[in-house]
Write an enzyme that holds these catalytic residues in place. Structure first.
Site, short mmCIF file in Angstrom:
data_model
loop_
_atom_site.label_atom_id
_atom_site.label_comp_id
_atom_site.label_asym_id
_atom_site.label_seq_id
_atom_site.Cartn_x
_atom_site.Cartn_y
_atom_site.Cartn_z
N ARG A 30 0.78 -1.03 -0.03
CA ARG A 30 0.13 0.18 0.08
C ARG A 30 0.97 1.17 0.11
NH1 ARG A 30 -2.08 -3.59 4.04
NH2 ARG A 30 -4.09 -4.52 3.63
N LYS A 35 -2.18 -2.75 8.07
CA LYS A 35 -3.28 -2.39 8.67
C LYS A 35 -3.67 -3.25 10.00
CE LYS A 35 -6.03 -0.65 4.97
NZ LYS A 35 -7.65 -0.78 4.05
N HIS A 90 -2.00 2.94 -6.24
CA HIS A 90 -2.85 1.47 -6.02
C HIS A 90 -3.03 0.74 -7.01
CE1 HIS A 90 -4.70 -0.05 -2.34
NE2 HIS A 90 -5.67 -0.61 -3.07
N ARG A 135 0.05 -1.72 -7.24
CA ARG A 135 -0.54 -2.84 -6.13
C ARG A 135 -1.52 -3.61 -7.01
NH1 ARG A 135 -1.29 -4.47 -0.70
NH2 ARG A 135 -3.38 -4.62 -0.02
N HIS A 158 -4.23 -9.08 2.99
CA HIS A 158 -5.47 -8.99 3.11
C HIS A 158 -5.93 -9.97 4.22
CE1 HIS A 158 -6.00 -7.69 -1.35
NE2 HIS A 158 -5.94 -6.79 -0.69
N TYR A 214 -8.81 -10.17 -7.88
CA TYR A 214 -7.91 -10.30 -8.82
C TYR A 214 -7.80 -11.35 -9.75
CZ TYR A 214 -6.13 -6.22 -6.01
OH TYR A 214 -5.90 -5.39 -5.32
#
Length: 320
Positions: free
Chosen positions: A171, A195, A266, A269, A292, A301
């Site tokens: 990110r 995160k 992004h 990414r 994730h 994806y």
């Protein structure tokens, strides 16, 4: 102030219900809720900031023209707020996030005894669907990552950042806050705190490693001018890079390379994940590298373009 329990968790004192207060009193619970998100739910700083902004927008909406008391905020007021957002052309995706913030806030108030009834229980979120991520082609990535014509310290930094972003799928917030200690050039991997303060290890290519090594040897010392900095990528003033500045850099680089698409960090990414899966990487490994929590987020994806599907069909179908 929250206090630690015997097991070390933070426990917030119970709220006292004040039905005679002005409805702006609802805002007095917001700081405690945001601390709850940060300390107990361990949400990312950007997520907490977004929830705070969404809830302040709701509180401003309630303040006019005749604001209701906290226990008078019901389903109708929430629906009116969402309709107000829709009239202001706020996207369904943003409204869905605002609704998520409201759900979390009112659930928090309900558990603390501030509200007897949660007005969000019967409200459905807007249908936003799931758009496919936009990715660059391999040829476009090659064009974007061409060596800089003039190897100035800033050009070396920008090239290293672009190579590392595509090689690792970070990110942008993870890239600009990456410390020098988080980049292991010898073993070719990054140690990322993403995160929710979750740590992961992400490998990167030898080509990206060479770009970073060149920047560390010939670019970063000239940018810092002897000043100390724990950050891997710094500005020409020796400060940490910002997300906004890197957003500008990637667009300037794409424009100079003749790429017509409007590129964002992004998108690199997305390209990282899309190209890995198209090349045969397994979904679980890509999930781990992207950081994730839910593999369903990574599954988006797995889309493939129509031309590739047609080529596979022609090659393997007995009557192709």
């Amino acid at each position: 102030m929250p206090q630690r329990s015997a097991v070390g968790a933070f426990v917030f004192p119970p709220f006292v219900r004040h039905t005679s207060l002005h409805p702006a009193a609802l805002a007095t619970y917001l700081p405690d809720f945001l601390r709850h998100l940060t300390i107990q739910r361990r949400l990312a700083k950007n997520t907490v900031a977004a929830y705070g902004a969404d809830l302040r927008a709701f509180l401003r909406f309630l303040a006019r023209p005749e604001p209701p008391l906290p226990d008078e905020v019901g389903k109708e007021e929430v629906q009116q707020f969402l309709h107000h957002c829709h009239r202001r052309r706020i996207s369904a995706r943003s409204n869905a996030r605002r609704l998520a913030a409201l759900r979390a806030f009112f659930l928090f108030l309900e558990k603390q005894g501030v509200l007897a009834v949660n007005p969000l229980e019967e409200i459905d979120g807007p249908k936003i669907g799931r758009s496919l991520p936009k990715a660059l082609t391999v040829a476009e990535v090659d064009t974007l990552l061409r060596p800089p014509a003039s190897p100035t310290p800033l050009a070396l930094r920008n090239s290293a950042m672009l190579h590392l972003l595509y090689a690792s799928g970070l990110r942008v917030s993870e890239l600009v806050t990456l410390p020098v200690s988080g980049c292991n050039l010898a073993n070719g991997h990054l140690r990322i705190v993403g995160k929710g303060n979750k740590e992961r290890v992400v490998p990167f290519s030898a080509a990206a490693g060479e770009r970073v090594r060149e920047y560390l040897e010939r670019g970063r010392p000239l940018l810092l001018k002897g000043r100390p900095s724990p950050m891997l990528f710094c500005s020409n003033r020796g400060r940490a890079m910002t997300r906004v500045r890197f957003w500008q850099i990637i667009r300037e680089t794409a424009l100079a390379a003749g790429i017509a698409k409007e590129i964002s960090p992004h998108m690199l990414r997305h390209s990282f994940a899309t190209h890995l899966l198209a090349g045969g990487a397994d979904l679980r490994s890509v999930q781990m590298m992207l950081g994730h929590t839910d593999i369903a987020t990574t599954q988006i994806y797995t889309h493939v373009d129509t031309d590739r599907l047609k080529a596979i069909h022609r090659r393997f179908h007995p009557r192709g």
